[in-house]
Write a protein that holds these residues in place. Sequence first.
Motif, PDB file in Angstrom:
ATOM      1  N   ASN A  60      36.311  35.831  24.804  1.00 48.41           N
ATOM      2  CA  ASN A  60      37.250  36.592  25.272  1.00 48.41           C
ATOM      3  C   ASN A  60      37.140  38.294  24.620  1.00 48.41           C
ATOM      4  O   ASN A  60      36.872  38.291  23.482  1.00 48.41           O
ATOM      5  CB  ASN A  60      38.673  36.231  24.671  1.00 48.41           C
ATOM      6  N   GLN A  64      41.791  37.285  21.853  1.00 49.52           N
ATOM      7  CA  GLN A  64      43.114  37.227  22.122  1.00 49.52           C
ATOM      8  C   GLN A  64      43.714  36.007  21.073  1.00 49.52           C
ATOM      9  O   GLN A  64      44.847  36.114  20.742  1.00 49.52           O
ATOM     10  CB  GLN A  64      43.542  36.931  23.707  1.00 49.52           C
ATOM     11  N   ASP A  79      49.666  42.544  21.037  1.00 47.91           N
ATOM     12  CA  ASP A  79      49.309  43.680  21.875  1.00 47.91           C
ATOM     13  C   ASP A  79      49.239  45.017  20.914  1.00 47.91           C
ATOM     14  O   ASP A  79      48.719  46.075  21.246  1.00 47.91           O
ATOM     15  CB  ASP A  79      50.169  44.119  23.061  1.00 47.91           C
TER      16      ASP A  79
END
Length: 352
Positions: A60, A64, A79
């Motif tokens: 990824n 993540q 985030d």
Amino acid sequence: MSSYFRPSVDAMSGYVPGEQPPPNVKVIKLNTNENPYLPSPKAVAVLQDFAPELLRRYPNPMAQTFCEAASAVLGIPSDWILAGNGSDDLLTMLMRACSEPGRAVVYPMPTYVLYRTLAEIQGAETIEVPYPEDFTLPVEALIEAQGAITFIACPNSPSGTAIPLELLDKLAANLSGVLVIDEAYVDFAETTALPLVKKYENVIVLRTLSKGYSLAGLRFGFGVANPVLLEGLIKVKDSYNVDAIACAVATAAIQDVEYKNASAQKVKVERDRVTTALSKLGFEVLPSQANFILATVPPQHNAEAIYQNLKQQGIFVRYFKQPGLDNKLRITIGTPDENSALLDEVSLFLRK
């Protein structure tokens, strides 16, 4: 013969890591601030059971899974977290995104010299603000410099000293550029600057799993900042900068908070013991909140001679042959047995 390189690269000196012993040579290694204890068994289990199928695929690109785990541990939205191949990878992203000729890079000295190296690679001007002898932060001079990037290691290396949050807050409030607070050693400290990330859009806090989590060989770090700041870093990062194995192991490690805290506590107990013992031998030791100490040798002795003697006995510590540090030794805190061996050899040398 003409050069193949940019003038800034020809002119610079590369970063020199701490000395590594040859393979299969047993030494007491107290020179590069590694954690003396093994990583979390939960992290080791992930490594041992890693599915080979995952090696066939790209990982990824934003790591993540790790960001979500770190979010839960730190209480910060996922985030707001950006993973890297060690926190040095985040430093490189920051330099790529924010520095160039005419955009100065500022930091107090002495500190982590990779800041200087990365600025030189970019051809950026560096402004090095001297620390006073007690390593209190020279806030006013750093504000006056107004760097495109200002780097503050907290706790600092090589001193091990921490910086009060109110001074970092004042610095962040008065800088027009990015303030990078490098918390590589925060797992051994009493405070963190993470609250400033939510208060100031121009602040990023860097973390690594190399120290508190005993994963220096894994190469995994991360930054915490407002997504507005991370957006620019994401543009310049390598496409798949964190590999699948590192992401999986780091995810398990950061979730095992209890193990990490217990490991750090053992280091802190030994840090106090070594500091007390060296002080009794005549050393001046700065109060450290890292997993190492900076010790000024007694006036009648020579730091380089002690360093060389320890090396001959198979004990590696760090010696910096530069003004302001050439009468000091930086000593990583090891296991109780390793620390006792160090203290015995130093005591014997001083008696001789």
